[in-house]
Design a protein around this motif. Structure first.
Motif, PDB file in Angstrom:
ATOM      1  N   PHE A  82       7.438  10.297  21.204  1.00 46.80           N
ATOM      2  CA  PHE A  82       7.406   9.087  20.317  1.00 46.80           C
ATOM      3  C   PHE A  82       5.820   8.450  20.504  1.00 46.80           C
ATOM      4  CE2 PHE A  82       9.673   7.557  23.905  1.00 46.80           C
ATOM      5  CZ  PHE A  82       8.761   6.354  24.309  1.00 46.80           C
ATOM      6  N   ALA A  83       5.378   7.924  19.353  1.00 48.24           N
ATOM      7  CA  ALA A  83       4.135   7.421  19.189  1.00 48.24           C
ATOM      8  C   ALA A  83       3.874   6.140  19.888  1.00 48.24           C
ATOM      9  CB  ALA A  83       3.381   7.486  17.796  1.00 48.24           C
ATOM     10  N   SER A  84       4.972   5.406  19.733  1.00 53.51           N
ATOM     11  CA  SER A  84       4.984   3.977  20.391  1.00 53.51           C
ATOM     12  C   SER A  84       6.497   3.541  20.358  1.00 53.51           C
ATOM     13  CB  SER A  84       4.120   2.852  19.606  1.00 53.51           C
ATOM     14  OG  SER A  84       4.628   2.703  18.415  1.00 53.51           O
ATOM     15  N   GLY A  85       6.724   2.494  21.352  1.00 52.67           N
ATOM     16  CA  GLY A  85       8.271   1.895  21.499  1.00 52.67           C
ATOM     17  C   GLY A  85       8.556   2.234  22.943  1.00 52.67           C
ATOM     18  N   PHE A  86       9.726   2.515  23.121  1.00 53.26           N
ATOM     19  CA  PHE A  86      10.476   2.664  24.458  1.00 53.26           C
ATOM     20  C   PHE A  86      11.697   3.467  24.467  1.00 53.26           C
ATOM     21  CE2 PHE A  86      12.377  -1.046  23.127  1.00 53.26           C
ATOM     22  CZ  PHE A  86      14.005  -0.664  23.462  1.00 53.26           C
ATOM     23  N   VAL A  87      12.154   4.099  25.586  1.00 48.16           N
ATOM     24  CA  VAL A  87      13.339   4.903  25.964  1.00 48.16           C
ATOM     25  C   VAL A  87      13.711   4.005  27.206  1.00 48.16           C
ATOM     26  CG1 VAL A  87      13.398   6.729  24.598  1.00 48.16           C
ATOM     27  CG2 VAL A  87      12.473   6.593  26.939  1.00 48.16           C
ATOM     28  N   GLU A  88      15.035   3.770  27.407  1.00 44.97           N
ATOM     29  CA  GLU A  88      15.594   2.909  28.510  1.00 44.97           C
ATOM     30  C   GLU A  88      16.962   3.752  29.048  1.00 44.97           C
ATOM     31  OE1 GLU A  88      15.536  -1.519  28.963  1.00 44.97           O
ATOM     32  OE2 GLU A  88      17.546  -1.157  28.816  1.00 44.97           O
ATOM     33  N   TYR A  89      16.990   3.855  30.106  1.00 45.54           N
ATOM     34  CA  TYR A  89      18.055   4.612  30.973  1.00 45.54           C
ATOM     35  C   TYR A  89      18.733   3.737  31.949  1.00 45.54           C
ATOM     36  CZ  TYR A  89      15.225   8.370  29.225  1.00 45.54           C
ATOM     37  OH  TYR A  89      14.606   9.639  28.453  1.00 45.54           O
ATOM     38  N   PRO A 101       7.205   7.038  14.704  1.00 49.29           N
ATOM     39  CA  PRO A 101       6.559   8.025  14.373  1.00 49.29           C
ATOM     40  C   PRO A 101       4.917   8.289  15.033  1.00 49.29           C
ATOM     41  CG  PRO A 101       7.860   7.635  12.534  1.00 49.29           C
ATOM     42  CD  PRO A 101       7.457   6.255  13.167  1.00 49.29           C
ATOM     43  N   THR A 102       4.526   9.662  15.505  1.00 50.64           N
ATOM     44  CA  THR A 102       5.286  10.787  15.492  1.00 50.64           C
ATOM     45  C   THR A 102       6.342  10.638  16.554  1.00 50.64           C
ATOM     46  OG1 THR A 102       3.554  11.642  16.898  1.00 50.64           O
ATOM     47  CG2 THR A 102       3.267  12.109  14.711  1.00 50.64           C
ATOM     48  N   CYS A 103       7.503  11.151  16.030  1.00 55.17           N
ATOM     49  CA  CYS A 103       8.544  11.308  17.194  1.00 55.17           C
ATOM     50  C   CYS A 103       9.615  12.470  16.772  1.00 55.17           C
ATOM     51  CB  CYS A 103       9.229   9.776  17.043  1.00 55.17           C
ATOM     52  SG  CYS A 103      10.320   9.721  15.585  1.00 55.17           S
ATOM     53  N   GLU A 129       1.601  11.491  23.587  1.00 52.94           N
ATOM     54  CA  GLU A 129       1.920  12.070  22.380  1.00 52.94           C
ATOM     55  C   GLU A 129       1.015  11.948  21.419  1.00 52.94           C
ATOM     56  OE1 GLU A 129       3.427  13.210  18.904  1.00 52.94           O
ATOM     57  OE2 GLU A 129       3.794  13.962  20.952  1.00 52.94           O
ATOM     58  N   ALA A 130       0.317  13.160  21.006  1.00 48.53           N
ATOM     59  CA  ALA A 130      -0.585  13.191  19.971  1.00 48.53           C
ATOM     60  C   ALA A 130       0.089  14.046  18.975  1.00 48.53           C
ATOM     61  CB  ALA A 130      -1.918  13.824  20.204  1.00 48.53           C
ATOM     62  N   PRO A 131      -0.303  13.792  17.469  1.00 54.94           N
ATOM     63  CA  PRO A 131      -0.019  14.954  16.617  1.00 54.94           C
ATOM     64  C   PRO A 131      -0.536  16.383  17.105  1.00 54.94           C
ATOM     65  CG  PRO A 131      -0.878  13.204  15.497  1.00 54.94           C
ATOM     66  CD  PRO A 131      -1.049  13.114  16.961  1.00 54.94           C
ATOM     67  N   LEU A 157      15.446  21.959  17.581  1.00 57.45           N
ATOM     68  CA  LEU A 157      15.234  20.667  17.177  1.00 57.45           C
ATOM     69  C   LEU A 157      16.617  19.791  17.024  1.00 57.45           C
ATOM     70  CD1 LEU A 157      12.363  21.109  14.657  1.00 57.45           C
ATOM     71  CD2 LEU A 157      12.270  20.275  17.010  1.00 57.45           C
ATOM     72  N   ILE A 158      16.411  18.490  17.473  1.00 62.92           N
ATOM     73  CA  ILE A 158      17.602  17.667  17.018  1.00 62.92           C
ATOM     74  C   ILE A 158      17.246  16.792  15.864  1.00 62.92           C
ATOM     75  CG2 ILE A 158      18.965  15.762  18.126  1.00 62.92           C
ATOM     76  CD1 ILE A 158      18.490  16.996  20.888  1.00 62.92           C
ATOM     77  N   GLY A 159      18.082  16.795  14.429  1.00 61.36           N
ATOM     78  CA  GLY A 159      17.676  15.934  13.720  1.00 61.36           C
ATOM     79  C   GLY A 159      16.411  16.463  12.993  1.00 61.36           C
ATOM     80  N   VAL A 160      15.734  15.264  12.419  1.00 57.20           N
ATOM     81  CA  VAL A 160      14.552  15.719  11.619  1.00 57.20           C
ATOM     82  C   VAL A 160      13.289  15.207  12.302  1.00 57.20           C
ATOM     83  CG1 VAL A 160      13.217  15.233   9.241  1.00 57.20           C
ATOM     84  CG2 VAL A 160      15.637  15.616   9.431  1.00 57.20           C
ATOM     85  N   LEU A 161      11.961  15.663  12.235  1.00 58.45           N
ATOM     86  CA  LEU A 161      10.887  15.125  12.738  1.00 58.45           C
ATOM     87  C   LEU A 161      10.542  14.022  12.328  1.00 58.45           C
ATOM     88  CD1 LEU A 161       9.048  18.513  13.295  1.00 58.45           C
ATOM     89  CD2 LEU A 161      10.016  17.255  15.085  1.00 58.45           C
ATOM     90  N   ASP A 162       9.909  13.329  13.182  1.00 56.99           N
ATOM     91  CA  ASP A 162       9.230  11.800  12.677  1.00 56.99           C
ATOM     92  C   ASP A 162      10.214  10.920  12.018  1.00 56.99           C
ATOM     93  OD1 ASP A 162       6.835  13.087  13.765  1.00 56.99           O
ATOM     94  OD2 ASP A 162       6.279  13.525  11.685  1.00 56.99           O
TER      95      ASP A 162
END
Length: 302
Positions: free
Chosen positions: A148-155, A115-117, A179-181, A125-130
């Motif tokens: 998202f605040a940190s991490g990755f997505v892969e395709y 998070p934030t994500c 991505e900032a709040p 919205l899909i699901g719940v924030l953060d």
């Protein structure tokens, strides 16, 4: 976007031959304005403003929408592009076969986010924030925006090469920002790109853009949220990896070891170890300023 300096692009180039049109671009770069507001700021008639706006629209620099105001319908003008690179030396035209595929941003095959994500479809919205768990919700395939605040997505990029074909150039374009709040126009984020776990290079997004509403933002999407990103193009060629034509590493197409029968893994990451870990926001064709998903083009040798 890249613009070749040639007669075929005169509609775009002529827009900058008028001081009035350049002033309009400056004003719209600060905020959307209607025809009357532009007329007042420039001290010229609305009829003249309208003619200039039409020329800017035809060139793809400005976009407009009609909205209902207190005194009837008004035309709101938005700056459509954030930057343009003039290409004075034309690229050599090489007649190569090309496979192009659009990958929806929600169809990632792997992720790890903090998070934030969140994710949203064009309608909700899909699901719940953060809560990173919702990135595994089956509904993530419908996402039109994710952050998202940190991490990755892969395709997973499908590889349609035949056994007798060799990949010469791989091109990937997408709309992205930090991505900032809420949003923060001055929020640098170091974003890293990988193909098959091989680093292509990094780019620092200058901010998380929200002061101007996204051209494609759904009506339900709050104006306090991130609104748009920047359109970026990664190219991996025999000479290295490039972002918007600027070299970001010496990683070549040969280094990626793209093989027949094997899909290509494309990862976008915001690393906690980077000097500016400012997160990532990705936009699909129903959010932001560009009506596209992740577009992948594979150019092959003959």
């Amino acid at each position: 976007m890249q613009i070749e300096v040639s007669t075929k692009n005169m509609a775009f180039l002529e827009c900058f031959s008028s001081e009035t049109r350049v002033k309009m671009i400056e004003l719209l770069g600060q905020e959307p304005l209607n025809i009357k507001q532009l007329s007042q700021k420039l001290d010229i008639s609305s009829a003249i403003v309208t003619k200039h706006i039409q020329k800017l629209e035809q060139a793809g620099i400005v976009t407009s929408e009609n909205t209902t105001g207190i005194r009837g319908t008004q035309k709101i003008c938005h700056l459509k592009i954030d930057q343009a690179v003039l290409q004075f030396k034309p690229k050599k035209q090489v007649d190569l076969p090309t496979n192009t595929v659009a990958i929806p941003i929600g169809q990632y095959t792997s992720f790890e986010v903090k998070p934030t994500c969140g994710l949203a479809s064009p309608t909700q919205l899909i699901g719940v924030l953060d809560d990173p768990r919702y990135f595994a919700d089956p509904g993530h395939v419908h996402a039109g925006i994710l952050w998202f605040a940190s991490g990755f997505v892969e395709y997973r990029i499908p590889n349609f090469l035949h056994s007798n074909q060799k990949l010469r150039t791989l091109e990937i374009s997408f709309e992205i920002c930090s991505e900032a709040p809420g949003f923060n126009e001055n929020w640098p984020s170091d974003i890293s790109f990988y193909i098959n776990d091989i680093p292509l290079g990094n780019w620092t997004s200058p901010g998380d853009f929200g002061s101007q509403r996204g051209v494609l933002s759904p009506d339900w999407w709050s104006s306090s949220n991130t609104q748009h990103g920047l359109l970026k193009v990664i190219t991996v060629s025999p000479t290295g990896s490039y972002l918007d034509g600027t070299k970001i590493s010496d990683t070549t197409i040969q280094d990626l070891s793209v093989a027949f029968g094997k899909d290509i893994q494309f990862r976008i990451a915001s690393l906690e170890s980077s000097p500016n870990c400012g997160g990532i926001t990705l936009f699909g064709k129903s959010f932001g300023n560009y009506a596209q998903d992740i577009i992948v083009s594979m150019h092959e040798d003959k």
